[in-house]
Design a protein around this motif. Sequence first.
Motif, short mmCIF file in Angstrom:
data_model
loop_
_atom_site.label_atom_id
_atom_site.label_comp_id
_atom_site.label_asym_id
_atom_site.label_seq_id
_atom_site.Cartn_x
_atom_site.Cartn_y
_atom_site.Cartn_z
N GLU A 165 53.93 67.74 -0.76
CA GLU A 165 54.45 69.03 -1.19
C GLU A 165 55.94 69.01 -0.93
OE1 GLU A 165 51.98 68.87 1.07
OE2 GLU A 165 50.27 69.95 0.29
N GLN A 216 61.02 69.62 -5.11
CA GLN A 216 62.11 70.47 -4.64
C GLN A 216 63.18 69.63 -3.96
OE1 GLN A 216 62.40 73.87 -5.26
NE2 GLN A 216 64.48 73.36 -4.66
N ARG A 229 65.21 80.27 -13.50
CA ARG A 229 63.79 80.20 -13.82
C ARG A 229 62.98 80.33 -12.54
NH1 ARG A 229 64.30 75.87 -18.44
NH2 ARG A 229 65.42 77.17 -19.93
N ALA A 230 61.87 81.00 -12.65
CA ALA A 230 61.02 81.25 -11.48
C ALA A 230 60.61 79.96 -10.79
CB ALA A 230 59.77 82.03 -11.92
N ARG A 231 60.72 79.96 -9.46
CA ARG A 231 60.27 78.86 -8.59
C ARG A 231 60.98 77.54 -8.85
NH1 ARG A 231 54.67 78.11 -9.89
NH2 ARG A 231 54.64 76.61 -8.21
N ALA A 232 62.13 77.55 -9.52
CA ALA A 232 62.81 76.30 -9.85
C ALA A 232 63.69 75.80 -8.70
CB ALA A 232 63.66 76.46 -11.10
N GLY A 233 64.40 76.68 -8.02
CA GLY A 233 65.27 76.25 -6.95
C GLY A 233 66.51 75.53 -7.44
N GLU A 255 54.98 76.57 -16.91
CA GLU A 255 54.54 77.11 -15.62
C GLU A 255 53.26 76.40 -15.20
OE1 GLU A 255 55.72 79.35 -13.50
OE2 GLU A 255 57.44 80.02 -14.68
N ALA A 313 50.83 76.87 -8.15
CA ALA A 313 51.02 76.20 -6.87
C ALA A 313 49.78 75.36 -6.57
CB ALA A 313 51.25 77.23 -5.78
N HIS A 323 51.93 72.94 -7.40
CA HIS A 323 52.88 72.29 -8.29
C HIS A 323 54.04 73.22 -8.60
CE1 HIS A 323 49.61 69.50 -8.75
NE2 HIS A 323 48.84 70.47 -9.20
N LEU A 324 55.18 72.63 -8.91
CA LEU A 324 56.32 73.41 -9.34
C LEU A 324 56.41 73.39 -10.86
CD1 LEU A 324 59.03 72.29 -6.77
CD2 LEU A 324 57.88 74.50 -6.89
N ASN A 348 46.19 75.96 -11.63
CA ASN A 348 47.01 74.95 -10.95
C ASN A 348 46.47 73.54 -11.17
OD1 ASN A 348 44.73 75.03 -9.38
ND2 ASN A 348 45.81 75.13 -7.44
#
Length: 111
Positions: A8, A12, A46-50, A61, A64, A66-67, A85
């Motif tokens: 995990e 990221q 974008r959501a959850r991209a970081g 999309e 979780a 997963h990203l 997911n």
Amino acid sequence: MTLLPGNEGIAQAVADRVGKLLGTVGGGGMARAELLATGAVVEAKRARAGRTLFLPGNWTEIGAPHLPLETAKLATHVVCPLYGNRILAPFVRVLPTAPLHEMFAEAWERR
């Protein structure tokens, strides 16, 4: 790069490294500006991209753990999202299937 149990966070961590590299190469953001000017990437949130730089095109999309990622990356990462997911992929997580430097070189040749 430190990996968390079960890998995990690897996506990221890669995104963080690439973001830092683009922010420092060529005088603090020049590489970023050049990439944006060529149209090779777009700047967005974008959501959850970081991160804020993305390949042009659609966003996929995936639930979780997963990203989400650019739809264009599904083929190079050999990922087929199923539902929720669940994914069909060579690994249990969405991971590159080749060393990153090789993937970047191939992407550069395709541009």
